[in-house]
Design an enzyme around this catalytic site. Sequence first.
Site, PDB file in Angstrom:
ATOM      1  N   HIS A 272      31.460  -5.973 -51.193  1.00 40.75           N
ATOM      2  CA  HIS A 272      32.358  -5.249 -52.106  1.00 40.75           C
ATOM      3  C   HIS A 272      33.148  -4.201 -51.309  1.00 40.75           C
ATOM      4  O   HIS A 272      32.582  -3.497 -50.464  1.00 40.75           O
ATOM      5  CB  HIS A 272      31.551  -4.591 -53.226  1.00 40.75           C
ATOM      6  CG  HIS A 272      32.353  -3.624 -54.037  1.00 40.75           C
ATOM      7  ND1 HIS A 272      33.501  -4.007 -54.690  1.00 40.75           N
ATOM      8  CD2 HIS A 272      32.211  -2.289 -54.266  1.00 40.75           C
ATOM      9  CE1 HIS A 272      34.025  -2.947 -55.294  1.00 40.75           C
ATOM     10  NE2 HIS A 272      33.265  -1.896 -55.059  1.00 40.75           N
TER      11      HIS A 272
ATOM     12  N   GLU B 165      36.097  -2.912 -65.409  1.00 43.15           N
ATOM     13  CA  GLU B 165      35.699  -1.519 -65.609  1.00 43.15           C
ATOM     14  C   GLU B 165      36.760  -0.824 -66.437  1.00 43.15           C
ATOM     15  O   GLU B 165      36.532   0.264 -66.960  1.00 43.15           O
ATOM     16  CB  GLU B 165      35.559  -0.833 -64.231  1.00 43.15           C
ATOM     17  CG  GLU B 165      34.954   0.559 -64.241  1.00 43.15           C
ATOM     18  CD  GLU B 165      35.957   1.687 -64.486  1.00 43.15           C
ATOM     19  OE1 GLU B 165      35.522   2.827 -64.654  1.00 43.15           O
ATOM     20  OE2 GLU B 165      37.183   1.437 -64.519  1.00 43.15           O
TER      21      GLU B 165
ATOM     22  N   CYS C 252      31.913  -2.128 -60.888  1.00 44.20           N
ATOM     23  CA  CYS C 252      32.531  -3.206 -60.094  1.00 44.20           C
ATOM     24  C   CYS C 252      31.665  -4.461 -60.031  1.00 44.20           C
ATOM     25  O   CYS C 252      32.074  -5.460 -59.429  1.00 44.20           O
ATOM     26  CB  CYS C 252      32.796  -2.714 -58.673  1.00 44.20           C
ATOM     27  SG  CYS C 252      33.618  -1.130 -58.624  1.00 44.20           S
TER      28      CYS C 252
HETATM   29  N1  CAA Z   1      41.482   9.488 -37.857  1.00 45.12           N
HETATM   30  C1  CAA Z   1      40.512   8.549 -38.035  1.00 45.12           C
HETATM   31  N2  CAA Z   1      39.481   8.707 -38.910  1.00 45.12           N
HETATM   32  C2  CAA Z   1      39.447   9.838 -39.631  1.00 45.12           C
HETATM   33  C3  CAA Z   1      40.413  10.852 -39.499  1.00 45.12           C
HETATM   34  C4  CAA Z   1      41.490  10.631 -38.575  1.00 45.12           C
HETATM   35  N3  CAA Z   1      42.460  11.532 -38.407  1.00 45.12           N
HETATM   36  N4  CAA Z   1      40.110  11.837 -40.346  1.00 45.12           N
HETATM   37  C5  CAA Z   1      38.971  11.478 -40.986  1.00 45.12           C
HETATM   38  N5  CAA Z   1      38.576  10.268 -40.552  1.00 45.12           N
HETATM   39  C6  CAA Z   1      37.415   9.490 -40.988  1.00 45.12           C
HETATM   40  C7  CAA Z   1      36.171  10.338 -41.206  1.00 45.12           C
HETATM   41  O1  CAA Z   1      35.505  10.625 -39.986  1.00 45.12           O
HETATM   42  C8  CAA Z   1      35.385   9.417 -42.123  1.00 45.12           C
HETATM   43  O2  CAA Z   1      34.781   8.415 -41.345  1.00 45.12           O
HETATM   44  P1  CAA Z   1      33.177   8.112 -41.473  1.00 45.12           P
HETATM   45  O3  CAA Z   1      33.007   7.533 -42.854  1.00 45.12           O
HETATM   46  O4  CAA Z   1      32.928   7.176 -40.377  1.00 45.12           O
HETATM   47  O5  CAA Z   1      32.488   9.438 -41.367  1.00 45.12           O
HETATM   48  C9  CAA Z   1      36.467   8.755 -42.973  1.00 45.12           C
HETATM   49  O6  CAA Z   1      37.699   8.958 -42.259  1.00 45.12           O
HETATM   50  C10 CAA Z   1      36.601   9.345 -44.353  1.00 45.12           C
HETATM   51  O7  CAA Z   1      36.741  10.737 -44.195  1.00 45.12           O
HETATM   52  P2  CAA Z   1      35.937  11.756 -45.136  1.00 45.12           P
HETATM   53  O8  CAA Z   1      34.484  11.369 -45.179  1.00 45.12           O
HETATM   54  O9  CAA Z   1      36.279  13.136 -44.772  1.00 45.12           O
HETATM   55  O10 CAA Z   1      36.636  11.355 -46.510  1.00 45.12           O
HETATM   56  P3  CAA Z   1      36.729  12.120 -47.873  1.00 45.12           P
HETATM   57  O11 CAA Z   1      35.597  13.025 -48.084  1.00 45.12           O
HETATM   58  O12 CAA Z   1      38.091  12.686 -47.986  1.00 45.12           O
HETATM   59  O13 CAA Z   1      36.625  10.913 -48.953  1.00 45.12           O
HETATM   60  C11 CAA Z   1      35.519   9.045 -49.967  1.00 45.12           C
HETATM   61  C12 CAA Z   1      36.107   9.617 -48.672  1.00 45.12           C
HETATM   62  C13 CAA Z   1      34.236   9.842 -50.314  1.00 45.12           C
HETATM   63  C14 CAA Z   1      35.179   7.599 -49.735  1.00 45.12           C
HETATM   64  C15 CAA Z   1      36.557   9.204 -51.118  1.00 45.12           C
HETATM   65  O14 CAA Z   1      37.728   8.506 -50.795  1.00 45.12           O
HETATM   66  C16 CAA Z   1      36.031   8.704 -52.454  1.00 45.12           C
HETATM   67  O15 CAA Z   1      35.357   9.433 -53.173  1.00 45.12           O
HETATM   68  N6  CAA Z   1      36.341   7.431 -52.819  1.00 45.12           N
HETATM   69  C17 CAA Z   1      35.915   6.835 -54.088  1.00 45.12           C
HETATM   70  C18 CAA Z   1      34.442   6.501 -54.091  1.00 45.12           C
HETATM   71  C19 CAA Z   1      34.114   5.264 -53.307  1.00 45.12           C
HETATM   72  O16 CAA Z   1      34.956   4.432 -53.032  1.00 45.12           O
HETATM   73  N7  CAA Z   1      32.820   5.135 -52.952  1.00 45.12           N
HETATM   74  C20 CAA Z   1      32.361   3.957 -52.248  1.00 45.12           C
HETATM   75  C21 CAA Z   1      31.010   3.516 -52.716  1.00 45.12           C
HETATM   76  S1  CAA Z   1      30.982   3.352 -54.499  1.00 45.12           S
HETATM   77  C22 CAA Z   1      31.567   1.770 -54.798  1.00 45.12           C
HETATM   78  O17 CAA Z   1      31.648   0.950 -53.924  1.00 45.12           O
HETATM   79  C23 CAA Z   1      31.998   1.442 -56.180  1.00 45.12           C
HETATM   80  C24 CAA Z   1      33.469   1.551 -56.289  1.00 45.12           C
HETATM   81  O18 CAA Z   1      34.191   0.572 -56.107  1.00 45.12           O
HETATM   82  C25 CAA Z   1      34.028   2.863 -56.596  1.00 45.12           C
END
Ligand code: CAA
Length: 387
Positions: free
Chosen positions: A237, A83, A115
């Site tokens: 993945h 990518e 990916c």
């Molecule tokens: N203790 C334990 N867990 C906690 C916590 C704590 N103190 N605080 C939060 N969490 C948990 C939340 O409950 C959540 O769990 P669930 O998924 O079970 O609900 C998890 O931690 C993540 O928290 P948020 O949902 O609040 O996270 P966020 O909004 O800050 O961001 C994300 C998460 C959207 C994945 C972000 O990191 C992101 O955008 N990442 C890049 C995109 C990505 O990886 N997408 C995956 C699919 S796309 C793909 O696979 C292609 C690729 O490679 C990119």
Amino acid sequence: MNTAPVIGIHDLAVATGSRVLDLADLAYATGVEPAKFHKGLGQDQMSVPAPDEDIVTMGAAAAAPILERHGTAGIRTVLFATETGVDQSKAAGVFVHRLLGLPSSCRVVELKQACYGGTAALQMAMGIVARDPRERVLIITSDVARYGIDTAAEPTQGAGAVAMLVAADPDLLEIPGPTGVWTADIDDFWRPNDSDVAMVEGKLSIDAYLDAFTGAWDDYRAQGGVDVGEIDRFCHHQPFTRMAEKAHRRLAEHTGVDLPLETFLPSTFYNRRIGNSYTASLFFALAAVLDADDDLAGARVGLFSYGSGAVGEFFTGIVRPGYREVMRRERTEQMLDARVPVSVADYRALHRGVPRDTTNDITVDAVSAGPFHFAGIVGRARRYTRD
Ligand code: CAA
């Protein structure tokens, strides 16, 4: 009598960036509970490339041990999936071809679909070897996952490469048919030509991944794929390892079959420490499963590949009897342990320091342990060296 050759992955080797950031440090620096990264995302560390490292140097480093073990005979194709392409026109694999001294009687091409590209390369390689079983195809998956600083995606960065040799009568993994595929036009993650960080709709990307998974699974079954209960280990993945857990649970719900977490957990051991490596992530998961303690000879491994945008594919492999003859785990763990820890300030300086403008010549010092280095830009063209 069916005389079709058995084809699959004959060898596999990995590489990563030479620096590492502990995600607990990032959590403290950004006012986040470390448990969010460790438990919520399932990530402990992320690899960070040094200034003289990129997809080419990591890809060459991953492929070098494979050529040391097998030589170059029969390799007439190099497929480089990424990518994070370093040029809009030239395939990154052409740089690797020179760095590794591959013969000129060879085709080299770069594949892109976020990916997913590594799985496309694997399917193409299988076709090339099916047509002429004397041929072997070198696949390199290599990426630097880069998101904006101070975004929700920042802790899901990483860097790494996995190289694979596809051949008839493979030592590691036979890859039989069928395979299940899925595509839909979704803006969940993309990278415009003028940006070196990805754009991402985080929640949408998670839903798109899960839809792609069940869609590819249903197609796999429709094509005559085995029942889920016949699959012993799973590699999904891993943009962050918790995503693979979500996928695993979704497959259990979707099929109505209890799938113990132990059938996928070993696949997360390397990715927890490396972070997202986009095209390489699925194959780091496979490497971790093959390196785990239990003897998997004859076991069936299910692999789900996802590339945002979005394309998904589910296929399986059967572990070959002699797969443990080359032990890779010690080398991989040593490589991960040898990474140089960086502070959050240092990592962010490295993130900002990637040269974007190619109009002026630059020289980049060889600071990583090597042996392959990005040496700079001369006349707008990238230069690479080998120690
Ligand atoms: N203790 C334990 N867990 C906690 C916590 C704590 N103190 N605080 C939060 N969490 C948990 C939340 O409950 C959540 O769990 P669930 O998924 O079970 O609900 C998890 O931690 C993540 O928290 P948020 O949902 O609040 O996270 P966020 O909004 O800050 O961001 C994300 C998460 C959207 C994945 C972000 O990191 C992101 O955008 N990442 C890049 C995109 C990505 O990886 N997408 C995956 C699919 S796309 C793909 O696979 C292609 C690729 O490679 C990119």
